[in-house]
Design an enzyme around this catalytic site. Structure first.
Site, PDB file in Angstrom:
ATOM      1  CD  GLU A 173      -2.955  -0.316   2.505  1.00  0.00           C
ATOM      2  OE1 GLU A 173      -2.533   0.387   3.442  1.00  0.00           O
ATOM      3  OE2 GLU A 173      -3.941  -1.041   2.591  1.00  0.00           O
ATOM      4  CG  HIS A 229       2.070  -0.212  12.300  1.00  0.00           C
ATOM      5  ND1 HIS A 229       1.971   1.070  11.821  1.00  0.00           N
ATOM      6  CD2 HIS A 229       3.174  -0.737  11.736  1.00  0.00           C
ATOM      7  CE1 HIS A 229       2.965   1.299  11.003  1.00  0.00           C
ATOM      8  NE2 HIS A 229       3.721   0.228  10.930  1.00  0.00           N
ATOM      9  NE  ARG A 283     -11.231  -8.437  16.184  1.00  0.00           N
ATOM     10  CZ  ARG A 283     -10.646  -7.295  16.470  1.00  0.00           C
ATOM     11  NH1 ARG A 283     -11.156  -6.506  17.400  1.00  0.00           N
ATOM     12  NH2 ARG A 283      -9.562  -6.905  15.839  1.00  0.00           N
TER      13      ARG A 283
HETATM   14  P1  ADP Z   1      -3.654  -4.569  11.764  1.00  0.00           P
HETATM   15  O1  ADP Z   1      -4.878  -5.286  11.282  1.00  0.00           O
HETATM   16  O2  ADP Z   1      -2.433  -5.436  11.763  1.00  0.00           O
HETATM   17  O3  ADP Z   1      -3.851  -3.823  13.033  1.00  0.00           O
HETATM   18  P2  ADP Z   1      -4.213  -2.291  10.029  1.00  0.00           P
HETATM   19  O4  ADP Z   1      -4.389  -2.495   8.581  1.00  0.00           O
HETATM   20  O5  ADP Z   1      -5.437  -2.112  10.867  1.00  0.00           O
HETATM   21  O6  ADP Z   1      -3.341  -3.488  10.616  1.00  0.00           O
HETATM   22  O7  ADP Z   1      -3.247  -1.067  10.259  1.00  0.00           O
HETATM   23  C1  ADP Z   1      -2.755  -0.757  11.537  1.00  0.00           C
HETATM   24  C2  ADP Z   1      -2.159   0.632  11.574  1.00  0.00           C
HETATM   25  O8  ADP Z   1      -1.099   0.761  10.627  1.00  0.00           O
HETATM   26  C3  ADP Z   1      -3.109   1.739  11.206  1.00  0.00           C
HETATM   27  O9  ADP Z   1      -3.866   2.146  12.301  1.00  0.00           O
HETATM   28  C4  ADP Z   1      -2.169   2.827  10.738  1.00  0.00           C
HETATM   29  O10 ADP Z   1      -1.578   3.482  11.826  1.00  0.00           O
HETATM   30  C5  ADP Z   1      -1.083   2.069  10.057  1.00  0.00           C
HETATM   31  N1  ADP Z   1      -1.342   1.984   8.616  1.00  0.00           N
HETATM   32  C6  ADP Z   1      -2.000   1.022   7.964  1.00  0.00           C
HETATM   33  N2  ADP Z   1      -2.021   1.258   6.643  1.00  0.00           N
HETATM   34  C7  ADP Z   1      -1.343   2.410   6.446  1.00  0.00           C
HETATM   35  C8  ADP Z   1      -0.989   3.189   5.287  1.00  0.00           C
HETATM   36  N3  ADP Z   1      -1.336   2.810   4.076  1.00  0.00           N
HETATM   37  N4  ADP Z   1      -0.298   4.321   5.470  1.00  0.00           N
HETATM   38  C9  ADP Z   1       0.070   4.706   6.714  1.00  0.00           C
HETATM   39  N5  ADP Z   1      -0.208   4.021   7.817  1.00  0.00           N
HETATM   40  C10 ADP Z   1      -0.903   2.882   7.699  1.00  0.00           C
END
Ligand code: ADP
Length: 665
Positions: free
Chosen positions: A200, A235, A292
């Site tokens: 991404e 994250h 969930r």
């Molecule tokens: P997980 O399911 O492992 O928690 P997420 O897809 O929910 O992963 O992403 C977790 C965090 O990572 C987000 O809250 C954000 O802070 C960061 N993040 C995810 N995608 C991006 C992105 N494309 N650009 C910047 N930060 C991102």
């Protein structure tokens, strides 16, 4: 409504669900592993069924056993909590096949959102905005790299099966790509048994804003405002709040409608969360949907006055949603801080230990503590090291934040390292007060948040020494003497008419102090070097009351084995009495940092035996609690060999590397 509910989880969320079930008059059944035989959730439930040994994959993750427990006890429904089986479509199907209601969405909806890449394809078709990226099936590293090169750096690699921030890597330039991909795949394979990745565009200053949605099985769907979860480490969410600061009614409605639309696209039912990245210009992008209840659901409950677990149970039993969109109103502001056994200063390394002392702040209409542990319980290597969720509410963000800071200052935990001081620094940092939030907050404000608390250790140690003295007396003569000031309670050589000096060698935060205390008849004069202070002091239970120059204050003394923590208004100091010198030297000395930080598995050896290495060079990678930890050379030197091979289990504290520092004799 059901008459009996089984909760297929442990810890705070199991306790949380049991509370609502009780209020609704629903009987509860807990399940437990050997490690949780005496856990709080087992104690709170009406019945409990043993389901296996401590590792989750041999107990809490065994769907058949959980379903059998429900059948055996006559439970009509299973609440999965979060984690474990909550997003396992196979488990949802197996419940249905066994004639038990799964308190969650239909299995097809879990399947649809189970893979981050498949979810993106569905959302794209439903017209939900996405972060630009590659989410195809072709996993050839060259294809992934080309997607990244075309998109332009920075990019983010994400495990399609991911969750909890695992299997995720930022890549800042083409040169870093291959190594980052390998590491992310390795982590993902270990955590999810699947190493597929998506790529991404990495947004550099986004906020994480998620919308709570709820759908019933009659085709209705609503959103219950949003939560801002931008403050993250690795994250992973650290402090969440609702509503999101700066949110306008227009943007709320737009994001809310989009979230409900996303839920509708997969025929959703029950509680769900649609996570978005909100960019600086107000555009928002779908990230993923969690099918969930979320860890941070309490902040939504606090501002809406609703019980989301009750909503879940109503919807699962076939009832309509309790409220329509128009009837959902918001009041005030709420924060949640996740209290973990972890070492914030040491890259948030998860910790274990017995909670020898546990004193949460008092609960009220403003302060809520969701926890699954009591004093004396153990934070083990088997499960998530979360100790509690501290939730606060007040009329405004400013006042709620003030409540958060004072509740954190009152949270007292002894026996393991915790992130409480870190959370306090965070909650009181000026940029956080000013709501200057984005997901890089912690990194950007490191200096502000990770500073050691400014502490007048030399000023506080004498009081600590006195507290220790009184503690000893309390141990020897519990309640024997009614006058706490009298020296008659002393168990050592106190003599009338003679200046009686007590001497204590105290070690506090790696410094040694020689403290002397003289009893003056109604107070103590304490000497620390050439400083002296007169203190009136009294220890009742664990409450230390003291008075210096007419200024009275209170603290709490926690004894955990041979060490002590004195909690004072400005923070805590840990100390112990210096053990007598036995002439033994500390063997960990020069080779420090080369032992396993905790129980785990060796993943990779990064240098050959016999190699000369620089200080700080990475030597091996181990995995513990599903995170990778890199062990580095503490100094320049030579690696003579490794004691373990990849795949081998190691105990916390075990020496890993035969390392010879360069300048050693
Ligand atoms: P997980 O399911 O492992 O928690 P997420 O897809 O929910 O992963 O992403 C977790 C965090 O990572 C987000 O809250 C954000 O802070 C960061 N993040 C995810 N995608 C991006 C992105 N494309 N650009 C910047 N930060 C991102």
């Amino acid at each position: 409504m059901f008459s009996k509910l089984l909760i297929a989880n442990r810890g705070e969320i199991a306790c949380r669900v049991i509370k609502t079930a009780k209020r609704l008059g629903i009987a509860t059944v807990a399940v437990y592993s050997d490690a949780d035989r005496d856990a709080l959730h087992v104690q709170l439930a009406d019945e409990a069924v043993h389901i296996g040994p401590p590792p989750a994959r041999e107990s809490y993750l065994l769907g058949e056993r959980v379903i059998q427990a429900a059948l055996d006890t006559g439970a009509e429904a299973i609440h999965p909590g979060y984690g474990f089986l909550s997003e396992n479509a196979g488990f949802a199907r197996a419940c249905e096949a066994a004639g038990i209601v799964f308190v969650g969405p239909p299995a097809s909806a879990i399947d649809a959102m189970g893979s981050k890449s498949a979810a993106k394809q569905i959302m794209e078709q439903a017209g939900v905005p996405l972060v630009p990226g590659y989410h195809g099936d072709d996993q050839n590293p060259a294809v992934l790299k080309k997607a990244a090169d075309d998109m332009g750096y920075p990019v983010l690699l994400k495990a399609t099966a991911g969750g909890g921030g695992k299997g995720m890597r930022q890549v800042w330039s083409a040169g870093e790509f291959d190594e980052a991909l390998a590491a992310a795949q390795r982590e993902s394979l270990a955590a999810f048994g699947d190493d597929r990745m998506l790529v991404e565009k990495y947004l550099t200053k986004p906020r994480h804003v998620e919308v709570q949605v709820f759908c019933d099985s009659h085709g209705e769907g609503v959103y219950l405002a949003e939560r801002d979860c931008s403050v993250q480490r690795r994250h992973q969410k650290v402090i969440e709040e609702a509503p999101a600061p700066g949110m306008t009614p227009g943007l709320r409605q737009q994001m809310g409608d989009t979230a409900v639309q996303a839920a509708r696209a997969i025929d959703y039912a029950g509680a769900g969360t649609v996570e978005f990245l909100l960019d600086e210009d107000g555009s928002f992008y779908f990230m993923e949907m969690n099918t969930r209840l979320q860890v941070e659901h309490p902040v939504t409950e606090m501002i809406t006055g609703q019980d989301l677990v009750e909503w879940q149970l109503r919807v699962a039993s076939g009832q309509a949603l309790p409220l329509t969109q128009r009837d959902i109103t918001l009041k005030g502001h709420a924060f949640e801080a996740r209290i973990y056994a972890e070492d914030a200063a040491n890259d948030f390394l998860p910790a274990t230990g017995t909670l020898a002392f546990l004193q949460p702040p008092e609960e009220s209409e403003f302060v809520r503590v969701d926890t699954g542990v009591r004093q004396g319980d153990e934070i083990s290597v088997y499960y998530d090291p979360m100790i509690a969720k501290l939730i606060v509410w007040d009329e405004s963000r400013e006042r709620a934040l003030q409540r958060l800071a004072s509740a954190l200052a009152e949270y007292r935990i002894g026996g393991t390292v915790t992130n409480v001081d870190f959370l306090y620094n965070l909650a009181t940092a000026q940029p956080f007060r000013a709501a200057e939030l984005d997901t890089g907050f912690i990194e950007r404000h490191r200096a502000l948040i990770f500073h050691a608390r400014e502490q007048d250790i030399a000023g506080e140690v004498p009081l600590a020494a006195l507290a220790l003295l009184l503690y000893r007396r309390q141990q020897v003569r519990p309640r024997a003497c009614l006058d706490p000031w009298t020296p008659w309670a002393s168990h050592n050589a106190w003599r009338l008419n003679e200046a009686h000096a007590q001497h204590l060698d105290i070690r506090c935060h790696d410094q040694d102090f020689a403290i002397t205390a003289d009893w003056l008849g109604d107070a103590w004069r304490i000497h620390n070097g050439n400083q002296s202070t007169v203190v009136k002091v009294q220890l009742e239970g664990d409450v230390l009351s003291f008075e210096v120059d007419g200024h009275r204050q209170r603290g709490t003394l926690a004894a955990t084995g041979d060490s002590f923590v004195l909690y004072l208004a400005g923070g805590a100091i840990s100390f112990n009495e210096v053990p007598p010198d036995t002439g033994e030297t500390d063997s960990s000395g020069a080779a420090g940092g080369l032992s396993a930080p905790m129980n785990g598995t060796i993943v990779n050896l990064l240098v050959e035996a016999g190699t000369a290495v620089e200080q700080g060079q990475a030597l091996l990678v181990m995995e513990a609690m599903k995170m990778e930890h890199t062990i580095r050379a503490p100094a320049a030197g030579t690696v003579d060999g490794f004691y373990y091979q990849p795949g081998e289990l190691v105990d916390g504290g075990a020496e890993l590397v035969n390392f010879v520092p360069k300048d050693s004799p």
